[in-house]
Design a protein around this motif. Structure first.
Motif, mmCIF file in Angstrom:
data_model
loop_
_atom_site.group_PDB
_atom_site.id
_atom_site.type_symbol
_atom_site.label_atom_id
_atom_site.label_comp_id
_atom_site.label_asym_id
_atom_site.label_seq_id
_atom_site.Cartn_x
_atom_site.Cartn_y
_atom_site.Cartn_z
ATOM 1 N N UNK A 268 7.318 -1.928 -7.728
ATOM 2 C CA UNK A 268 7.571 -2.356 -6.350
ATOM 3 C C UNK A 268 7.328 -3.842 -6.124
ATOM 4 N N UNK A 269 6.361 -4.432 -6.820
ATOM 5 C CA UNK A 269 6.047 -5.847 -6.587
ATOM 6 C C UNK A 269 6.765 -6.775 -7.564
ATOM 7 N N UNK A 270 7.212 -6.223 -8.690
ATOM 8 C CA UNK A 270 7.835 -7.016 -9.767
ATOM 9 C C UNK A 270 6.846 -7.970 -10.429
ATOM 10 N N UNK A 271 5.557 -7.709 -10.260
ATOM 11 C CA UNK A 271 4.538 -8.493 -10.948
ATOM 12 C C UNK A 271 4.245 -7.849 -12.295
ATOM 13 N N UNK A 272 3.995 -8.671 -13.314
ATOM 14 C CA UNK A 272 3.770 -8.152 -14.659
ATOM 15 C C UNK A 272 2.321 -8.390 -15.094
ATOM 16 N N UNK A 273 1.726 -7.387 -15.775
ATOM 17 C CA UNK A 273 0.354 -7.564 -16.271
ATOM 18 C C UNK A 273 0.255 -8.751 -17.216
ATOM 19 N N UNK A 274 -0.840 -9.501 -17.080
ATOM 20 C CA UNK A 274 -1.070 -10.659 -17.931
ATOM 21 C C UNK A 274 -2.567 -10.985 -17.870
ATOM 22 N N UNK A 275 -3.295 -10.888 -18.990
ATOM 23 C CA UNK A 275 -4.742 -11.152 -18.960
ATOM 24 C C UNK A 275 -5.079 -12.567 -18.512
ATOM 25 N N UNK A 276 -4.099 -13.474 -18.571
ATOM 26 C CA UNK A 276 -4.305 -14.847 -18.116
ATOM 27 C C UNK A 276 -3.588 -15.122 -16.793
ATOM 28 N N UNK A 277 -3.146 -14.062 -16.126
ATOM 29 C CA UNK A 277 -2.387 -14.230 -14.894
ATOM 30 C C UNK A 277 -3.204 -14.793 -13.744
ATOM 31 N N UNK A 278 -2.491 -15.296 -12.720
ATOM 32 C CA UNK A 278 -3.152 -15.947 -11.586
ATOM 33 C C UNK A 278 -3.664 -14.954 -10.546
ATOM 34 N N UNK A 279 -3.134 -13.720 -10.582
ATOM 35 C CA UNK A 279 -3.432 -12.759 -9.531
ATOM 36 C C UNK A 279 -4.395 -11.689 -10.038
ATOM 37 N N UNK A 280 -5.533 -11.550 -9.366
ATOM 38 C CA UNK A 280 -6.452 -10.443 -9.643
ATOM 39 C C UNK A 280 -6.138 -9.314 -8.668
ATOM 40 N N UNK A 281 -5.933 -8.116 -9.197
ATOM 41 C CA UNK A 281 -5.570 -6.970 -8.361
ATOM 42 C C UNK A 281 -6.753 -6.008 -8.285
ATOM 43 N N UNK A 282 -7.050 -5.589 -7.055
ATOM 44 C CA UNK A 282 -8.168 -4.679 -6.802
ATOM 45 C C UNK A 282 -7.693 -3.468 -6.004
ATOM 46 N N UNK A 283 -8.452 -2.396 -6.106
ATOM 47 C CA UNK A 283 -8.145 -1.179 -5.373
ATOM 48 C C UNK A 283 -8.494 -1.348 -3.895
ATOM 49 N N UNK A 284 -7.598 -0.916 -3.014
ATOM 50 C CA UNK A 284 -7.881 -0.895 -1.577
ATOM 51 C C UNK A 284 -8.948 0.153 -1.287
ATOM 52 N N UNK A 285 -9.918 -0.195 -0.444
ATOM 53 C CA UNK A 285 -11.011 0.741 -0.181
ATOM 54 C C UNK A 285 -11.281 0.935 1.308
ATOM 55 N N UNK A 286 -10.370 0.498 2.173
ATOM 56 C CA UNK A 286 -10.599 0.593 3.609
ATOM 57 C C UNK A 286 -9.392 1.245 4.288
ATOM 58 N N UNK A 287 -9.599 1.696 5.512
ATOM 59 C CA UNK A 287 -8.521 2.224 6.319
ATOM 60 C C UNK A 287 -7.790 1.062 6.994
ATOM 61 N N UNK A 288 -6.467 1.074 6.959
ATOM 62 C CA UNK A 288 -5.673 0.005 7.569
ATOM 63 C C UNK A 288 -5.593 0.205 9.071
ATOM 64 N N UNK A 289 -5.982 -0.822 9.829
ATOM 65 C CA UNK A 289 -5.856 -0.743 11.285
ATOM 66 C C UNK A 289 -5.931 -2.141 11.887
ATOM 67 N N UNK A 290 -4.972 -2.485 12.700
ATOM 68 C CA UNK A 290 -4.979 -3.723 13.484
ATOM 69 C C UNK A 290 -5.241 -4.972 12.650
ATOM 70 N N UNK A 291 -4.631 -5.059 11.484
ATOM 71 C CA UNK A 291 -4.803 -6.239 10.646
ATOM 72 C C UNK A 291 -3.541 -7.101 10.670
ATOM 73 N N UNK A 292 -3.716 -8.369 10.386
ATOM 74 C CA UNK A 292 -2.556 -9.252 10.294
ATOM 75 C C UNK A 292 -1.664 -8.775 9.155
ATOM 76 N N UNK A 293 -0.364 -8.780 9.379
ATOM 77 C CA UNK A 293 0.579 -8.259 8.388
ATOM 78 C C UNK A 293 0.384 -8.934 7.035
#
Length: 328
Positions: A268-293
């Motif tokens: 869905x994101x078209x991002x590829x795994x890379x141990x030297x990549x710029x983006x750190x991905x973490x698991x969402x742990x909260x309920x979504x409500x009234x947040x900026x898009x």
């Protein structure tokens, strides 16, 4: 360790190194702990001192504010880790550490002692409020005060934890002096700012590492704002989240939260795994409500900036705190 014990221990180690004398007395202002005077042959220097057991990311903002308010500000701490000593030197914040390290720039005098190892931490008995499960619950309480009065089953569902954890977490928060009973069914904060500071410290050490999903790289032909966020629970945190909230910080480190499995996330994101990549991905742990898009909750964005600990992150964190967190 009590405030007076930290001061006495610090002066006992520092005075011989400075080849001076020193004394202290309680401070007249409630927000500070002590007047500390160092006696040098060429004159005395009196400081307005704040005393801390340990310096962590969660108190950097407070220290910086006090340093702005009091021209003779001095931080005295039992434990200051090396990266914070360097940060204080960069910011021009005077400090004394109980082990003998010191930085003082005052009255045309520069003192820098930075050769002693940080005193090791003795772990205290675990409080269930600051385990990875407890921190999920505490986060829900901090981002919405209504949750202080909600039923325990609903709170458990929002935090994504088993119902049996809730009374243990609430008990832990009361033991820590952060919560008190308001009535039969609800609670209120005794010091919400302190609760936020303690949550950030726990998030850094106990929760965030368990959420890490891997590193990914940005496509060469796209910037981070062009990445498709496929659902409500895929959101930018850290520096990109801060840019979305403030339009002030140009991101150099990237954090993305998602509830998607790895294959779905890549598709869905078209991002590829890379141990030297710029983006750190973490698991969402909260309920979504009234947040900026596209953005994680401001408290979480703020926490990761504080954890970064560099000057530009701290400045942006202050903006987010003033705009979004004070009103929580």
């Amino acid at each position: 360790m009590k405030t007076e014990e930290i001061i006495e221990h610090t002066l006992l180690n520092i005075i011989p190194l400075l080849q001076s004398e020193g004394n202290w007395e309680p401070h007249a202002q409630k927000e500070l702990d002590a007047y500390i005077t160092l006696h040098f042959p060429d004159g005395d220097i009196q400081f307005d001192a704040e005393v801390k057991q340990e310096v962590r990311e969660n108190i950097l903002r407070t220290i910086q504010d006090l340093n702005r308010t009091y021209p003779n500000f001095l931080l005295v701490a039992y434990r200051i880790y090396p990266k914070y000593r360097l940060l204080f030197q960069e910011m021009g914040i005077n400090y004394l550490e109980a082990n003998g390290n010191a930085f003082i720039r005052k009255n045309e005098k520069l003192i820098l002692i930075d050769k002693f190892p940080t005193i090791k931490d003795k772990r205290e008995e675990t409080n269930r409020a600051f385990t990875k499960t407890g921190l999920r619950v505490l986060f829900q309480l901090l981002v919405d005060n209504k949750n202080l009065n909600t039923n325990q089953r609903e709170l458990a569902e929002q935090a994504g934890v088993a119902l049996g954890n809730i009374p243990l977490v609430l008990k832990g928060l009361k033991t820590a002096g952060l919560l008190v009973n308001k009535n039969k069914f609800g609670y209120q904060w005794t010091n919400k700012e302190e609760a936020i500071e303690q949550w950030i410290n726990g998030y850094r050490t106990n929760l965030k590492p368990t959420l890490f999903q891997g590193k990914y790289r940005l496509p060469k032909d796209k910037n981070w704002r062009e990445i498709n966020l496929p659902n409500e629970k895929t959101r930018w945190g850290g520096e990109p989240g801060a840019d979305l909230l403030t339009n002030y910080l140009r991101p150099e480190k990237f954090i993305l939260f998602t509830d998607l499995r790895k294959n779905e996330f890549i598709k869905d994101t078209r991002l590829m795994p890379d141990p030297n990549g710029e983006i750190e991905v973490y698991e969402t742990f909260w309920e979504t409500r009234n947040e900026k898009e596209g953005c994680a909750p401001p408290l979480l964005v703020y926490a990761d900036l504080i954890i970064n600990g560099d000057k530009r992150s701290i400045e942006t964190a202050e903006i987010i705190y003033d705009r979004f967190i004070q009103e929580l």
